[in-house]
Design an enzyme around this catalytic site. Structure first.
Site, PDB file in Angstrom:
ATOM      1  CE  LYS A 191      -2.089   2.994   1.927  1.00 14.99           C
ATOM      2  NZ  LYS A 191      -1.620   4.447   1.668  1.00 14.99           N
ATOM      3  CD  GLU A 266      12.161   4.273   9.468  1.00 12.86           C
ATOM      4  OE1 GLU A 266      12.044   5.486  10.112  1.00 12.86           O
ATOM      5  OE2 GLU A 266      12.643   4.345   8.206  1.00 12.86           O
ATOM      6  CB  CYS A 300      13.038   8.050   8.450  1.00 10.72           C
ATOM      7  SG  CYS A 300      13.952   6.979   7.246  1.00 10.72           S
ATOM      8  CD  GLU A 397      10.410  12.394  11.665  1.00  9.23           C
ATOM      9  OE1 GLU A 397       9.254  11.913  11.759  1.00  9.23           O
ATOM     10  OE2 GLU A 397      11.131  11.697  11.406  1.00  9.23           O
TER      11      GLU A 397
HETATM   12  O1  TXE Z   1       2.420   9.828   7.749  1.00  8.41           O
HETATM   13  P1  TXE Z   1       1.618   8.525   8.005  1.00  8.41           P
HETATM   14  P2  TXE Z   1       2.044  11.149   7.011  1.00  8.41           P
HETATM   15  C1  TXE Z   1       6.293  11.440   9.706  1.00  8.41           C
HETATM   16  C2  TXE Z   1       6.871  12.894   9.382  1.00  8.41           C
HETATM   17  C3  TXE Z   1       5.517  13.465   8.907  1.00  8.41           C
HETATM   18  C4  TXE Z   1       4.397  12.705   9.463  1.00  8.41           C
HETATM   19  C5  TXE Z   1       3.112  12.721   8.930  1.00  8.41           C
HETATM   20  O2  TXE Z   1       7.110  13.429  10.720  1.00  8.41           O
HETATM   21  O3  TXE Z   1       5.618  14.945   9.035  1.00  8.41           O
HETATM   22  O4  TXE Z   1       5.017  11.487   9.854  1.00  8.41           O
HETATM   23  O5  TXE Z   1       3.233  12.000   7.628  1.00  8.41           O
HETATM   24  C6  TXE Z   1      -0.366   5.089   5.685  1.00  8.41           C
HETATM   25  N1  TXE Z   1      -3.388   2.426   8.965  1.00  8.41           N
HETATM   26  N2  TXE Z   1       6.652  10.407   8.677  1.00  8.41           N
HETATM   27  O6  TXE Z   1       0.826  11.676   7.261  1.00  8.41           O
HETATM   28  O7  TXE Z   1       0.229   8.777   8.264  1.00  8.41           O
HETATM   29  C7  TXE Z   1      -0.333   6.401   4.531  1.00  8.41           C
HETATM   30  O8  TXE Z   1      -1.479   6.194   3.603  1.00  8.41           O
HETATM   31  C8  TXE Z   1      -2.679   1.862   8.051  1.00  8.41           C
HETATM   32  C9  TXE Z   1       7.996   9.690   8.878  1.00  8.41           C
HETATM   33  O9  TXE Z   1       2.180  11.059   5.499  1.00  8.41           O
HETATM   34  O10 TXE Z   1       2.391   7.530   9.040  1.00  8.41           O
HETATM   35  C10 TXE Z   1       1.025   6.036   4.235  1.00  8.41           C
HETATM   36  O11 TXE Z   1       1.079   4.858   3.246  1.00  8.41           O
HETATM   37  N3  TXE Z   1      -1.899   2.792   7.352  1.00  8.41           N
HETATM   38  C11 TXE Z   1       8.375   9.001   7.876  1.00  8.41           C
HETATM   39  C12 TXE Z   1       1.714   5.464   5.377  1.00  8.41           C
HETATM   40  O12 TXE Z   1       0.799   5.024   6.218  1.00  8.41           O
HETATM   41  C13 TXE Z   1      -1.933   4.153   7.385  1.00  8.41           C
HETATM   42  C14 TXE Z   1       7.732   9.012   6.356  1.00  8.41           C
HETATM   43  C15 TXE Z   1       2.584   7.003   6.003  1.00  8.41           C
HETATM   44  O13 TXE Z   1       1.400   7.704   6.402  1.00  8.41           O
HETATM   45  C16 TXE Z   1      -3.044   4.656   8.126  1.00  8.41           C
HETATM   46  C17 TXE Z   1       6.469   9.593   6.440  1.00  8.41           C
HETATM   47  C18 TXE Z   1      -3.699   3.680   9.209  1.00  8.41           C
HETATM   48  N4  TXE Z   1      -4.786   4.353   9.899  1.00  8.41           N
HETATM   49  C19 TXE Z   1       6.114  10.507   7.348  1.00  8.41           C
HETATM   50  N5  TXE Z   1      -3.170   5.921   8.281  1.00  8.41           N
HETATM   51  C20 TXE Z   1       9.540   8.309   8.002  1.00  8.41           C
HETATM   52  N6  TXE Z   1       9.721   7.290   9.040  1.00  8.41           N
HETATM   53  O14 TXE Z   1      10.425   8.016   6.856  1.00  8.41           O
HETATM   54  C21 TXE Z   1      -2.169   6.236   7.256  1.00  8.41           C
HETATM   55  N7  TXE Z   1      -1.484   5.315   6.522  1.00  8.41           N
END
Ligand code: TXE
Length: 495
Positions: A191, A266, A300, A397
């Protein structure tokens, strides 16, 4: 959300790969989401619509899991380790043959400068190569046991693995998780993020071209709360790999707990680089800056905290400020130091953090390129100095091009500051004192420690993952293969 077909004009790099970007890839077939709905992808450099993507939901995830289960019972499930390795090897070759086009897709979709996108595409190929070679080198052991017995262990696939991928490094994260899962013989349901999923779809198309049996890799784009939630809570999934935010990671872990399946999380970090007075500052300087602003800070393992010992503090601040003043921001296709942030939402998050830094010493900002579109989600890279270690900008972060510099007196103080956040993903130490290198490497609370360098997310071969709120489980290297498999113990009584 519907889309005007006229807005598809920017999707030409998709045409190169020959898939339909508004479809899911399930059971080896490109098909629209079962509800027929689509979402729109935006070019973050311009704010323009790129193309429509499928809005997959629970029904599509269900179909993908069934396709993966079928693949496990038929072609893919019967493939030998050698055959899996050969498939990954062909896939790696195809990725290399398409680096330019993959990079163009990623630059348009993520807003990543082309050079960085190209490096990601090469890394994707490298993951395929690494796991191709590793597929037939993971094995069990024979174990000393009771008289009259022979005991041994087998490494087996989990079965169907779910992969929830964010938008910041789609190719690298797909490579490290799907690559390792396929090498171990799992069938994957991926996904990708709703903000950026084109290279995930291109990867599926290349996998099909490389001869991957139907159902071994399924891709369902869609919203996190719909497709993501459905995948993490599906009873047919035996392992979940998630990269993203702490809050969503916690939800994914809670969902997986209901099905009692293992998760790898992660979740980013607040990684520090620690520079001692005796360090080679010329060597350190480019790492100090680049590891903070690469991918516009949306990494990250971004090094968002720079801890500098007092003897070189002022000298290094001047040098850092000089570098910052040269950092140009603009359209990803112009290939400057920084592109835009992924979305208006992410820009607003970062701007809110910047406003919380109004009490700090802002020592340097980068420059906006004249041609940058006013509709692009650009944020100038910003460096703050003399930041108290407990300031919100030094604790949370930010996920944007913002670095804080914190002075310290001695090794103990450096350690206390470096370990003083809830995260623990990556750390680095710059010093020529060998004994200190070892002390710091052991005492730093992080999943990866670099001495006299900083590998922001790099190193296909190096196990990667966090402690604390940075998550748990390890990806990359051989370690990932253990995570994507389960161990069976067999004890044979033969008298
Ligand atoms: O993250 P999400 P977002 C951090 C970074 C950023 C913040 C928000 O600080 O500002 O997260 O980003 C899926 N059940 N990182 O909103 O929500 C979503 O569709 C299952 C750090 O983009 O964590 C996407 O595919 N899945 C980071 C993925 O989760 C769900 C990289 C990430 O989205 C879901 C990105 C749910 N309920 C953001 N809700 C890193 N570690 O590198 C969302 N998703």
């Amino acid at each position: 959300m519907s889309i005007n077909p006229d807005t598809q004009q920017h999707a030409s790099p998709v045409a190169h790969f020959g898939f339909d970007a508004s479809c899911c890839f399930i059971g080896g077939v490109w098909q629209p989401a079962s509800g027929g709905e689509v979402l729109t992808l935006e070019n973050p450099s311009t704010g323009e619509t790129l193309c429509a993507i499928a809005r997959g939901d629970a029904a599509d995830i269900d179909a993908a899991v069934i396709a993966a289960q079928t693949a496990m019972q038929t072609g893919w499930g019967r493939a030998t380790a050698l055959e899996r390795g050969r498939f990954l090897s062909r896939l790696g070759r195809l990725v290399l043959d398409n680096v330019e086009q993959l990079a163009e897709l990623e630059a348009l979709d993520v807003g990543k400068p082309v050079k960085q996108a190209k490096a990601d595409a090469v890394a994707l190929a490298r993951y395929c190569e690494f796991y191709a070679g590793a597929a037939d080198k993971v094995h069990g052991e024979t174990l000393p046991y009771l008289e009259g017995y022979t005991a041994f262990t087998l490494r087996e696939p989990h079965g169907v693995t779910g992969h929830i991928v964010p938008w910041n490094y789609p190719m690298q994260i797909i490579g490290r998780s799907v690559g390792a899962a396929l090498a171990m013989g799992n069938a994957c349901v991926l996904k990708p993020a709703e903000e950026a999923c084109l290279t995930a779809l291109a990867f599926a198309e290349l996998a099909a071209q490389a001869g991957l049996p139907a159902g071994a890799l399924n891709v369902v784009p869609g919203l996190g709360a719909e497709a993501g939630q459905a995948l993490s809570s599906h009873s047919g999934v035996q392992h979940i790999s998630f990269t993203g935010s702490v809050s969503t990671g916690a939800k994914v872990q809670a969902s997986a707990a209901n099905s009692v399946v293992p998760v790898t999380l992660e979740l980013g970090g607040k990684s520090a680089q620690v520079v001692f007075d005796d360090a080679d500052l010329d060597a350190a300087l480019p790492f100090l800056v680049n590891a903070g602003v690469q991918n516009a800070g949306q990494t990250c393992s971004a090094s968002s905290r720079l801890l500098i010992q007092k003897g070189v503090y002022h000298q290094l601040i001047d040098q850092l400020a000089g570098r910052y003043a040269q950092l140009q921001v603009g359209d990803a296709m112009q290939d400057l130091a920084l592109g835009p942030l992924i979305s208006a939402r992410q820009k607003s998050i970062v701007e809110q953090y910047l406003s919380q830094g109004s009490d700090l010493d802002k020592v340097a900002v980068g420059v906006m390129h004249d041609d940058a579109s006013p509709q692009g989600h650009f944020v100038l890279p910003t460096l703050f100095a003399d930041v108290p270690p407990d300031h919100v900008l030094a604790q949370e972060e930010i996920f944007g091009p913002v670095q804080v510099v914190i002075p310290f007196e001695d090794e103990d103080a450096a350690l206390a500051i470096a370990n003083g956040t809830p995260y623990g993903l990556v750390a680095s130490v710059w010093t020529n004192d060998g004994a200190r290198q070892m002390r710091m490497a052991k005492a730093l609370r992080a999943g990866q420690v670099f001495i006299n360098n900083y590998g922001a997310g790099g190193g296909v071969e190096l196990p990667f993952g966090g402690v604390g709120k940075s998550g748990h489980g390890r990806e990359k290297g051989f370690e990932a293969l253990y995570g994507f498999s389960c161990l069976k113990t067999v004890a044979v009584s033969h008298g």
